[in-house]
Design an enzyme around this catalytic site. Structure first.
Site, PDB file in Angstrom:
ATOM      1  N   HIS A  25       2.409   3.590  46.037  1.00 59.95           N
ATOM      2  CA  HIS A  25       2.823   4.856  45.408  1.00 59.95           C
ATOM      3  C   HIS A  25       2.724   6.021  46.393  1.00 59.95           C
ATOM      4  O   HIS A  25       2.125   7.049  46.098  1.00 59.95           O
ATOM      5  CB  HIS A  25       1.961   5.114  44.158  1.00 59.95           C
ATOM      6  CG  HIS A  25       2.626   5.992  43.125  1.00 59.95           C
ATOM      7  ND1 HIS A  25       2.937   7.305  43.357  1.00 59.95           N
ATOM      8  CD2 HIS A  25       3.051   5.732  41.865  1.00 59.95           C
ATOM      9  CE1 HIS A  25       3.507   7.830  42.266  1.00 59.95           C
ATOM     10  NE2 HIS A  25       3.604   6.892  41.352  1.00 59.95           N
ATOM     11  N   GLU A  82      19.756   4.996  36.040  1.00 57.97           N
ATOM     12  CA  GLU A  82      18.409   5.324  36.498  1.00 57.97           C
ATOM     13  C   GLU A  82      17.983   4.261  37.501  1.00 57.97           C
ATOM     14  O   GLU A  82      18.051   3.063  37.211  1.00 57.97           O
ATOM     15  CB  GLU A  82      17.462   5.365  35.291  1.00 57.97           C
ATOM     16  CG  GLU A  82      16.075   5.841  35.686  1.00 57.97           C
ATOM     17  CD  GLU A  82      15.224   6.215  34.470  1.00 57.97           C
ATOM     18  OE1 GLU A  82      15.780   6.659  33.453  1.00 57.97           O
ATOM     19  OE2 GLU A  82      13.997   6.061  34.556  1.00 57.97           O
ATOM     20  N   GLU A  90       5.942   7.574  29.377  1.00 58.63           N
ATOM     21  CA  GLU A  90       6.737   8.589  30.100  1.00 58.63           C
ATOM     22  C   GLU A  90       7.542   9.464  29.136  1.00 58.63           C
ATOM     23  O   GLU A  90       8.717   9.723  29.351  1.00 58.63           O
ATOM     24  CB  GLU A  90       7.674   7.910  31.106  1.00 58.63           C
ATOM     25  CG  GLU A  90       6.934   7.122  32.166  1.00 58.63           C
ATOM     26  CD  GLU A  90       7.855   6.528  33.222  1.00 58.63           C
ATOM     27  OE1 GLU A  90       7.515   6.630  34.402  1.00 58.63           O
ATOM     28  OE2 GLU A  90       8.911   5.973  32.855  1.00 58.63           O
ATOM     29  N   LYS A 137      11.072   0.704  24.999  1.00 60.99           N
ATOM     30  CA  LYS A 137      10.067   1.427  25.784  1.00 60.99           C
ATOM     31  C   LYS A 137       9.539   2.513  24.861  1.00 60.99           C
ATOM     32  O   LYS A 137      10.281   3.429  24.497  1.00 60.99           O
ATOM     33  CB  LYS A 137      10.725   2.036  27.025  1.00 60.99           C
ATOM     34  CG  LYS A 137       9.820   2.965  27.837  1.00 60.99           C
ATOM     35  CD  LYS A 137      10.537   3.466  29.096  1.00 60.99           C
ATOM     36  CE  LYS A 137       9.645   4.388  29.933  1.00 60.99           C
ATOM     37  NZ  LYS A 137      10.279   4.765  31.206  1.00 60.99           N
ATOM     38  N   GLU A 182       8.756  -8.819  33.785  1.00 57.92           N
ATOM     39  CA  GLU A 182       9.759  -7.818  34.170  1.00 57.92           C
ATOM     40  C   GLU A 182       9.692  -7.602  35.671  1.00 57.92           C
ATOM     41  O   GLU A 182       8.728  -7.052  36.196  1.00 57.92           O
ATOM     42  CB  GLU A 182       9.540  -6.495  33.428  1.00 57.92           C
ATOM     43  CG  GLU A 182      10.548  -5.425  33.810  1.00 57.92           C
ATOM     44  CD  GLU A 182      10.431  -4.139  32.992  1.00 57.92           C
ATOM     45  OE1 GLU A 182      10.330  -4.232  31.753  1.00 57.92           O
ATOM     46  OE2 GLU A 182      10.443  -3.052  33.594  1.00 57.92           O
ATOM     47  N   ARG A 194      -4.510   4.409  36.023  1.00 59.92           N
ATOM     48  CA  ARG A 194      -3.316   3.947  35.319  1.00 59.92           C
ATOM     49  C   ARG A 194      -3.198   2.424  35.341  1.00 59.92           C
ATOM     50  O   ARG A 194      -2.604   1.823  34.459  1.00 59.92           O
ATOM     51  CB  ARG A 194      -2.063   4.582  35.950  1.00 59.92           C
ATOM     52  CG  ARG A 194      -0.842   4.396  35.092  1.00 59.92           C
ATOM     53  CD  ARG A 194       0.262   5.291  35.598  1.00 59.92           C
ATOM     54  NE  ARG A 194       1.414   4.533  36.050  1.00 59.92           N
ATOM     55  CZ  ARG A 194       2.401   5.044  36.755  1.00 59.92           C
ATOM     56  NH1 ARG A 194       2.378   6.314  37.117  1.00 59.92           N
ATOM     57  NH2 ARG A 194       3.418   4.300  37.114  1.00 59.92           N
ATOM     58  N   ASP A 249       3.852   0.100  39.337  1.00 53.75           N
ATOM     59  CA  ASP A 249       5.288   0.313  39.091  1.00 53.75           C
ATOM     60  C   ASP A 249       6.145  -0.222  40.225  1.00 53.75           C
ATOM     61  O   ASP A 249       6.725   0.560  40.972  1.00 53.75           O
ATOM     62  CB  ASP A 249       5.562   1.803  38.872  1.00 53.75           C
ATOM     63  CG  ASP A 249       6.951   2.044  38.305  1.00 53.75           C
ATOM     64  OD1 ASP A 249       7.565   1.088  37.811  1.00 53.75           O
ATOM     65  OD2 ASP A 249       7.418   3.201  38.363  1.00 53.75           O
ATOM     66  N   GLU A 299      14.094   0.199  43.863  1.00 55.10           N
ATOM     67  CA  GLU A 299      13.625   1.580  43.722  1.00 55.10           C
ATOM     68  C   GLU A 299      12.642   1.973  44.815  1.00 55.10           C
ATOM     69  O   GLU A 299      12.755   3.055  45.382  1.00 55.10           O
ATOM     70  CB  GLU A 299      12.977   1.759  42.338  1.00 55.10           C
ATOM     71  CG  GLU A 299      12.378   3.142  42.117  1.00 55.10           C
ATOM     72  CD  GLU A 299      11.785   3.309  40.722  1.00 55.10           C
ATOM     73  OE1 GLU A 299      11.848   2.356  39.919  1.00 55.10           O
ATOM     74  OE2 GLU A 299      11.276   4.408  40.434  1.00 55.10           O
TER      75      GLU A 299
END
Lengths: 722, 722
Positions: free
Chosen positions: B543, B189, B313, B309, B409, B358, B387, B415
Site C-alpha cells: 500500500h 473502475e 467504502e 458489496k 476473489e 484493517r 487490497d 490495479e
C-alpha cells in the site's frame, strides 16, 4: 506454362478461401484501405504488367510511408509480394517521386506540368520514356507524392484502368482539417463511436498503432491537419506535461503530411499562467501567449496553430474584457505568424443574453469585423446559422466577409442525424451548402468558392470537419459513418466531386466492386440523409431534439435556462400554424442574405419547401406543392421518412450472403434501430404538433403507436457524447 | 503426386506469405483463439487424418456454437475448409456430443466414464469402435461438449499429438466468474484497457460482435459466469429499462454456457423502489426484493444472482440498520433460492471508523457469522487481507469459516501491478494463494481446497476474477494482460495446473509454438510478477501507491480522510526501522491464523522475507538472509526489480523479427514504460525511506536520478480507472 497457370489458379483459390475465413473477420478496422486480392483477372493482369517494378527513390520519412503503403497495398491487391526498390533494374514500371529526390522523375521532363499543380498536387501519368512504358506518380513535394500514391491505390481498389493515365490533381482547399471534440479524460463531446482514440495517459511513451492507421486513413483522402482537442477547451493541454504528449502525436503524424493543432482556451493565461486577466490587450497577457507559443514550437516545429471557441456557450473570450473577436484572434495570430501558425476563430457565438433570433448573431457580430483580422486568421463558420441540423440553409456569413478567409465547419459526427446508429450519408448535405449560391459577387458565388478562397482571392482557405472517430473497433460505430469521414476528406480536396461519385468509390473500397452490391448500397446512401430530414425535421423545421443528449425527439422542450436552447423557440407552433418567421414581419434574419437570396426565400411561394418553415410561419391549412395542406404534408413527410428507412432495410436484406457476415449483421441491427427511432420521431412529433393543429393524421397513414405522454416520458440514461 | 505436392507447397507458401501481410495485422483482438495454419507438417498430416470427418449431432444453440467453432478453428488450423456434418458418412473421424443428443456417442459405451465427470466435465478420447478409429468429445451436457471442443482446439493450437487421447477433465470449482467493475457510463473502475465493452446505450437492440467473441474466449477457458456491473453498484441496472438490456446480453451469452449476474445496490429499495428504508428485516423491503427478483427472472430465466458489496467504502448495507451481513445476504438469498440464484457477498468490508488494523476487520466481522448464511450464499474473499497488493499473505478468513462456502476473489486487472502498461504474469500470484496452507484441518488444508469446496465438503464453490477487459482493440491494453485473463480461467477450472504450463499453452496459442519464442517469453513471464513486487513493494511492504489513481509510488501519502487510506499507516517507517508489527506486540492480526501459520510468520527468523515487513517492524540494521542489513537488502531488492525489467527488455529485443511487428513494437514500448516506471518506484521509495533510515544507498547500486521533492510533485492527470 500450364503448370504455373494451374499453380497460380490453385494459389488463388487458397487465397480466396483464406480471405473468407472468419479468423480474420471484417471488423471494419481497415476502413476503405482494404487491400484484398482483386477479383477481376483481366485487370489483375494489366496491373501486374503496369506495376511490374516499383521504384521510389529517396529515404525520407514520408517516402518511407509511400514505400510501405505501396508494398502493403500492391502486395495485397495483386496477391504477390511487391518490393519497392530505389533503382530501376528492368524497363518500365511504376516510378514515384519528386524531381528533387528522384533522378528518374527528373529525367521525365515534367517540369512544365509540375509548375501548375502547387505544393500538394500530383500527376499520375502513363508515359513512354526512352521506349519504355512507365506509370508515373510525380509531384513537387513528398506530400504530393503521398497523395498520388493513395490515388493510384484507389484506382486499383476501384478497378479502374491504368492505361493512358493522365491525372492532374491539386486540392482546392488548403487546410483540410479534422476537429476532434475530444476531452483529456477521453470522453468525446458529441462522440458516438466509443471514446477518444487519444490515450493521453500513455502518451508520450506509447504510440498506438491506431495513431498511425488514423494518419494513413487521413492522408489517403488528403486531410492535412488535425485539431486534437475539444473546442470547449482545457488549458491543461498547453502545459509542458501535455505538450510532450502532443509532440509525440505530431511526430507520429508528420510523415503522413498531417499537422497538429490545438484548441486554445482563452482564459489559459489565468488558469495555467497565474495571471489575473486574459485581456487580449494586456501586455502581460500578450507576453504570456508569445512565450507559450514559442514554447509550443520548441516541441513541435511545424505546429499548425489554434482553433478557438470564444464567448460562446459559456466559454471565455475577449468580450469578457470588452474586446472584440478580432482583438482576441489577432493577439494569437500575431505570435503565431512568425512561426507559420494560424488561428481558426470560430464564428459559432452567441450572447449570454438571448437574442431576438440566434440565427442572426454570428453575422451581427462578425460582419462588422471584416477586414480587421490578421492575415493568418480564418473565421470558421458552421454550414448553417443554428447548429448542424439535418438541413439548414447556408450560413449568412458566407459572402458577407469578403476580406476574411472563411473556413467551412461541417459536422461529420451525427449529433443531430441519428448519432452512432443511423445510416445517413452526409455528402449530399455537405454538397448542398458548398453548392449554395450566395450571390455575393453575382450568380455563381457559391459557398464552395468562398471557402476555397477563389471568389475573394485569399491565399489561405480551409475546411474543418468535426470528427466522428472514436475507439470503436471500426472507428465510427456505424460502418456507414466511415463514408462521412471519407466524403469530408474528398470534398475538402475537391468540393466539386459528386456525392454519387464519392459514394461509389467508398463502396467499392469498403465493400465490393460487384455491381450487385455497389448499386443497391449507393441507392441506400443517396437517399439516407433526406430520410433523416423527413423523419426528424422536415420542411425547414429544426432543433426539435431531446434535451442535452440530443438523441430522439423533444419538440416539447421549453422553459430552459435559455429560450434558444428550447424547441418551442424554433418551431413556434401555435393554433394558426408552424414555423419561424424570419422575414421582415419576423426576426428578419433573411436580411442578412443577398437580395437574390432574400427574394427567393422571402416569398413562401418561391421558397423551397425544404426550408419553408425555417423562414416562414405557415398556416396549417396552407396549400403545399403536393396539393395537400401543410399539416397533411408534414404528416406525409414524417411518414415518408419512416418508409425510406424501411426501403433501406429491404435493400440491405437483399444483400444477405453478399456482404460479409459481420458487417451485414451490424448494419442490419442498426437499420432496425433506425426504423424504430424513425417511428419514435414521427409519432412523437406528429402527436405533439397535433396538439396545435387539431387536425387528424390522414387516414391512409400509419397511426402513432404510443401516446404523447409516453413519448414525453422517455429519458435516455447515460446517452453518449454529452 | 509430385504435381499435387508441388501445388500444396506452393499454396502453403502463398498462405504463409499472406498470413504475414499487414492488411491483417496481429492486433491482438483474436486473443489466444488464433486459428492460423499450423506449421508442423507431420502433425498437420496426423490431424487431418484424425479429424477427417467431423460429426456433431444436434441443433441446440450450444451445439451450434460447437459446430461453428470447430468449422472456424479446424479450417484455419488445417488450412482447408472443414464442414461439420450431423451424420457419419465415412469411417472414423471426430465425433462430438452427449449420449442424449448424439446416437453416435451413445453407441460408444461411455456411460460409466461419463458418470464420474459431472455436469461440466468432458472426455476426450481416441477410441476404436467397430474397427474404426475415432476421436471423441463426449460429455453429459452440451456445456461439457463445448469445453471439450475448446480443449481439442487447444491441443491442436499447442501442437500436441491426437494419438491415444485419454483426457478426463472436470472443473474443480463450480462458479468460475468474471467480475466487471464496469459503470453504466462505460467508465471502468480500475479498468486500464479503454472503456467498458458493454455499450448500454445501444442495448438491447444492438448485439456487438465483441459480446460473442467475449463469450467464446471465456467459454474456451471454462468461465461460466459474468457479473456485468461494478461492485460499487448503481441501482438503475435493476430497472426495467436496463433489465431489458441485461436480458439481451444474457441471451447472447447463454449458448456459450455463461450466466449473467448483477451487482445489487443494497439501498435499491429506496432509490428505485420508493421505500423509506432498505432494512433487510423490514417486510416491505423483503417484499420489494422478492418482487424485483421475480421480475428479473421474467427477463432472464437462468439469471445467476447477485454480487454485493455492502458496508464497505461508503456503500450502503445491512449495518446501516444495525443488522448483520448475514441478515442482508440471507434476505436476498431467500428470494433467489427458489429460482436457483445465488448471492456472492463480499467480505471486503471495513468500518467507517478506522480500525486498529484493517487487516483484521473482515475476519472480525465475518468469522462470528460462520454457519448463519443460507445455503445459496457464498462469501467472496479477496486473496489477501488488504487490497490486491503485488504480494499479500493469504486472507485469514480462508480456513476460518468452515461452514460457509468461501469464494476466492482475485484481481486480474493490475490495479497495483502496473495497470495497463506493465508486464506482470499473475498466475504465480494466484497460485501462491491457492497453494497456501491454512492448516485449518491440519497440514495440506490449502486455500485452493477451501475454495473448491473439497476441504469442507460444500456443494457450491466459486472463484471470481476482477476483469481486466476493456474496449481496447486487444481487450487488455498490454498484450500480456491477456495471459492473466487466460490464467484466471484455467486456474478456476483446475487450481493445480502450474503457472509454467499455463504460460506455455498461452504463449503457443497467442504467439508461436516455435521453441525460440516459447522459451524466452516464458522466462519473461515467470519472473515478471516478482519483478513488480521488487520494484514496488518488496519484503512484505504494501500500500505504497499514489493517491486515488494508484499509479506510481506514493509512500509519503498521509493525512487523508482515513488513516488506512494512507501509505504511512502501512509501512510505519521511523528512525528505528520499517514494517507493520502484526504480532502480539502490535495489532496481533497474526492471531487470526492457525497456530502453525502463526508460528512460522510470528518469528522474524522463520518468517519468509517475502512477507517480513507485513508482519514485523524490523530494524534498519537487522541482518537479512543475504547477510546484508535490512536497509541494504531493501535497496538491493528495489534495484533488482529494475534489473529484472531490463532483462525482460533484452529478452524481448532478441525476439525482433520473430514476433509480428505490431505486437513486437507494442510490447517493446510497454517495456520501456515499465523500465521507466520501475526506476520511478525504486528511486521515489528509496529516497523517501532514506529520510528515516539515514543510511546511504550501497555504492555499487544505481543512484536515483531525481530528488524526493521532484518525485513527490508528480501528479498524473486524468489517470484511467478511477
Amino acid at each position: 506454362m500450364n503448370l504455373s497457370k494451374n499453380l497460380f489458379r490453385f494459389a488463388l483459390l487458397v487465397v480466396l478461401f483464406l480471405s473468407q475465413l472468419p479468423s480474420h473477420a471484417e471488423d471494419g478496422y481497415r476502413l476503405w484501405q482494404r487491400y484484398d486480392l482483386l477479383q477481376n483477372k483481366d485487370l489483375l493482369k494489366q496491373y501486374r504488367k503496369s506495376l511490374g517494378e516499383v521504384v521510389v527513390q529517396g529515404t525520407s520519412p514520408t517516402l518511407t510511408v509511400v514505400k510501405d503503403e505501396l508494398e502493403m497495398g500492391l502486395s495485397g491487391l495483386l496477391g504477390s509480394k511487391v518490393t519497392v526498390s530505389d533503382q530501376a533494374s528492368k524497363k518500365g514500371g511504376l516510378v514515384v517521386g519528386t524531381p528533387t529526390t528522384s533522378p528518374l522523375i527528373k529525367d521525365l521532363g515534367l517540369d512544365q506540368r509540375l509548375k501548375d499543380i502547387g505544393q500538394e498536387g500530383f500527376l499520375l501519368l502513363s508515359q513512354k520514356h526512352k521506349g519504355n512504358a512507365y506509370t508515373v506518380i510525380a509531384a513537387n513535394s513528398e506530400k504530393g507524392v503521398l497523395y498520388g500514391t493513395f490515388h493510384l491505390l484507389r484506382l486499383l481498389q476501384t478497378q479502374q484502368s491504368l492505361e493512358a493515365l493522365n491525372v492532374t490533381s491539386s486540392p482546392k482547399t488548403k487546410l483540410r482539417i479534422l476537429n476532434h471534440w475530444d476531452n483529456l479524460d477521453r470522453t468525446v463531446e458529441r462522440g458516438y463511436a466509443g471514446f477518444s482514440i487519444w490515450d493521453w495517459h500513455k502518451l508520450p511513451d506509447y504510440i498506438d498503432q491506431r495513431y498511425l492507421d488514423y494518419a494513413r486513413a487521413n492522408a489517403s483522402i488528403g486531410i492535412n491537419g488535425t485539431v486534437l482537442t475539444n473546442v470547449n477547451a482545457n488549458s491543461l493541454v498547453l502545459t509542458p506535461e501535455y505538450l510532450a504528449k502532443v509532440k509525440a502525436l505530431a511526430d507520429a503524424f508528420r510523415p503522413y503530411g498531417i499537422k497538429v493543432y490545438l484548441t486554445a482556451r482563452f482564459s489559459s493565461p489565468i488558469e495555467i499562467g497565474k495571471l489575473k486577466t486574459a485581456d487580449p490587450l494586456d501586455p502581460a497577457v500578450r507576453a504570456w501567449w508569445k512565450s507559450k507559443v514559442d514554447e509550443i514550437y520548441t516541441y513541435i516545429p511545424d505546429f499548425g496553430g489554434f482553433t478557438v471557441k470564444a464567448n460562446s456557450e459559456g466559454q471565455p473570450g475577449p468580450q469578457n474584457y470588452k474586446r472584440s473577436h478580432a482583438d482576441g484572434a489577432n493577439m494569437l495570430a500575431e505570435v503565431l505568424a512568425p512561426k507559420g501558425g494560424i488561428v481558426m476563430w470560430r464564428a459559432f457565438v452567441y450572447d449570454n443574453n438571448v437574442p431576438d433570433d440566434r440565427h442572426k448573431q454570428a453575422y451581427t457580430e462578425f460582419k462588422p469585423l471584416d477586414g480587421t483580422f490578421q492575415g493568418n486568421v480564418l473565421v470558421q463558420v458552421k454550414n448553417g446559422a443554428i447548429d448542424f441540423q439535418p438541413r439548414e440553409p447556408f450560413h449568412p456569413l458566407f459572402g458577407a466577409m469578403p476580406k476574411t478567409p472563411l473556413m467551412m465547419e461541417f459536422q461529420i459526427t451525427q449529433e443531430y442525424l441519428g448519432q452512432g446508429t443511423h445510416l445517413a450519408y452526409l455528402a449530399p448535405m455537405f454538397k448542398e451548402t458548398l453548392a449554395a449560391d450566395t450571390y455575393a459577387k453575382g450568380k455563381g458565388s457559391t459557398a464552395g468558392k468562398i471557402v476555397d478562397g477563389s471568389l475573394d482571392n485569399h491565399p489561405i482557405s480551409g475546411m474543418a470537419g468535426v470528427s466522428n472517430i472514436g475507439n470503436d473497433r471500426n472507428w465510427t460505430s456505424h460502418p456507414f459513418g466511415q463514408a462521412n469521414w471519407y466524403a469530408f476528406g474528398r470534398l475538402a480536396w475537391d468540393h466539386e466531386l459528386t456525392s454519387e461519385g464519392i459514394a461509389e468509390e467508398w463502396i467499392k473500397m469498403t465493400f465490393s466492386n460487384a455491381p450487385s452490391q455497389v448499386a443497391p448500397i449507393k441507392q441506400m446512401m443517396m437517399g439516407s440523409r433526406e430520410a433523416v430530414v423527413n423523419y426528424m425535421t422536415p420542411m425547414g423545421l429544426h432543433h426539435l431534439m431531446g434535451w442535452s443528449h440530443h438523441y430522439g425527439p423533444g419538440p416539447w422542450i421549453k422553459d430552459k435556462p435559455r429560450a434558444d436552447w428550447t424547441s418551442v423557440y424554433y418551431h413556434r407552433a401555435d393554433e394558426k400554424g408552424i414555423g419561424f418567421d424570419r422575414t421582415k414581419t419576423g426576426s428578419n434574419a433573411l436580411s442578412q442574405y443577398a437580395p437574390e437570396v432574400q427574394a427567393m426565400w422571402g416569398n413562401p411561394a418561391t421558397c423551397p419547401e425544404e426550408v419553408l418553415l425555417w423562414f416562414h410561419h405557415v398556416a396549417w391549412d396552407a396549400k403545399t406543392k403536393s396539393g395537400r395542406t401543410l399539416w397533411d404534408e408534414l404528416c406525409y413527410r414524417y411518414s415518408g421518412g419512416v418508409d425510406s428507412v424501411r426501403a433501406m432495410q429491404k435493400t440491405w436484406n437483399s444483400l444477405a450472403g453478399q456482404v460479409d457476415k459481420e458487417r451485414y449483421e451490424q448494419v442490419k441491427q442498426y437499420l432496425d434501430i433506425q426504423e424504430k427511432d424513425a417511428r419514435w420521431w414521427r409519432d412523437a412529433c406528429l402527436l405533439y404538433f397535433q396538439t396545435f393543429s387539431k387536425r387528424p393524421i390522414p387516414q391512409e397513414l400509419e397511426k402513432p403507436q404510443g401516446t404523447l405522454e409516453e413519448y414525453m416520458k422517455i429519458e435516455p440514461k447515460f446517452a453518449p457524447g454529452i
